[in-house]
Write a protein that holds these residues in place. Sequence first.
Motif, PDB file in Angstrom:
ATOM      1  N   TYR A  72       0.786  -1.235   0.000  1.00 13.82           N
ATOM      2  CA  TYR A  72       0.000   0.000   0.000  1.00 13.82           C
ATOM      3  C   TYR A  72       0.819   1.285   0.000  1.00 13.82           C
ATOM      4  N   SER A  73       2.127   1.187  -0.021  1.00 13.55           N
ATOM      5  CA  SER A  73       3.031   2.331   0.025  1.00 13.55           C
ATOM      6  C   SER A  73       2.933   3.027   1.385  1.00 13.55           C
ATOM      7  N   PHE A  74       3.220   4.297   1.436  1.00 15.71           N
ATOM      8  CA  PHE A  74       3.184   5.047   2.687  1.00 15.71           C
ATOM      9  C   PHE A  74       2.710   6.450   2.422  1.00 15.71           C
ATOM     10  N   PRO A  75       2.164   7.153   3.371  1.00 19.02           N
ATOM     11  CA  PRO A  75       2.114   6.863   4.795  1.00 19.02           C
ATOM     12  C   PRO A  75       1.162   5.705   5.102  1.00 19.02           C
ATOM     13  N   PRO A  76       1.261   5.185   6.320  1.00 17.51           N
ATOM     14  CA  PRO A  76       2.127   5.589   7.418  1.00 17.51           C
ATOM     15  C   PRO A  76       3.549   5.081   7.234  1.00 17.51           C
ATOM     16  N   LYS A  77       4.430   5.741   7.911  1.00 21.82           N
ATOM     17  CA  LYS A  77       5.831   5.327   7.915  1.00 21.82           C
ATOM     18  C   LYS A  77       6.041   4.296   9.012  1.00 21.82           C
ATOM     19  N   ILE A  78       7.049   3.461   8.808  1.00 23.50           N
ATOM     20  CA  ILE A  78       7.339   2.383   9.734  1.00 23.50           C
ATOM     21  C   ILE A  78       8.701   2.618  10.383  1.00 23.50           C
ATOM     22  N   ILE A  79       8.729   2.583  11.703  1.00 21.75           N
ATOM     23  CA  ILE A  79       9.986   2.575  12.459  1.00 21.75           C
ATOM     24  C   ILE A  79      10.122   1.143  12.957  1.00 21.75           C
ATOM     25  N   GLN A 104      14.073  13.413  10.975  1.00 22.27           N
ATOM     26  CA  GLN A 104      14.479  13.566   9.574  1.00 22.27           C
ATOM     27  C   GLN A 104      13.800  12.534   8.690  1.00 22.27           C
ATOM     28  N   PHE A 105      13.714  11.293   9.180  1.00 24.83           N
ATOM     29  CA  PHE A 105      13.028  10.241   8.435  1.00 24.83           C
ATOM     30  C   PHE A 105      11.551  10.589   8.225  1.00 24.83           C
ATOM     31  N   ILE A 106      10.878  11.020   9.276  1.00 28.92           N
ATOM     32  CA  ILE A 106       9.455  11.359   9.187  1.00 28.92           C
ATOM     33  C   ILE A 106       9.232  12.497   8.194  1.00 28.92           C
ATOM     34  N   LEU A 111      11.111   8.287   1.899  1.00 23.67           N
ATOM     35  CA  LEU A 111      11.423   7.090   2.684  1.00 23.67           C
ATOM     36  C   LEU A 111      10.193   6.591   3.437  1.00 23.67           C
ATOM     37  N   GLY A 112      10.050   5.256   3.496  1.00 25.21           N
ATOM     38  CA  GLY A 112       8.903   4.682   4.186  1.00 25.21           C
ATOM     39  C   GLY A 112       9.247   3.842   5.395  1.00 25.21           C
ATOM     40  N   VAL A 113      10.473   3.311   5.463  1.00 23.17           N
ATOM     41  CA  VAL A 113      10.871   2.447   6.574  1.00 23.17           C
ATOM     42  C   VAL A 113      12.194   2.944   7.151  1.00 23.17           C
TER      43      VAL A 113
END
Length: 118
Positions: A72-79, A104-106, A111-113
């Motif tokens: 499904y791609s992102f968001p949401p982002k994954i940590i 910075q990642f958010i 970037l998604g992960v």
Amino acid sequence: MAIIASYEIRIITDENISWRLKKLLPSWDILPVNEIAPHERLSDIRIWQFAKANGYSILTFDEDFRELQNLYSFPPKIIWLRTGNVNTKAISDLLSRSRNSIVQFIQDYSLGVFELYL
């Protein structure tokens, strides 16, 4: 270096991460998954949908969310915590040390992960 506001970190913690993390990082917006639906176990897709609809990233040990992101791609982002079985204090310390990198990642829309290692 710019000062980073703590409200920029909004994360839902997966079920296998203690709700106590919220107490150890009080300046972060941490939502334990059991606070979303206290009397039911939410599926990964429902956690995903809630995070997406409400602007949260997901903090998890599980690869399942990465697989959802592949679909499904992102968001949401994954940590994604790649730490093995560690206690809540160790997770808190790792997140605190990685705070600027997490922000910075958010803020990086490409970037998604974000994988975190001890």
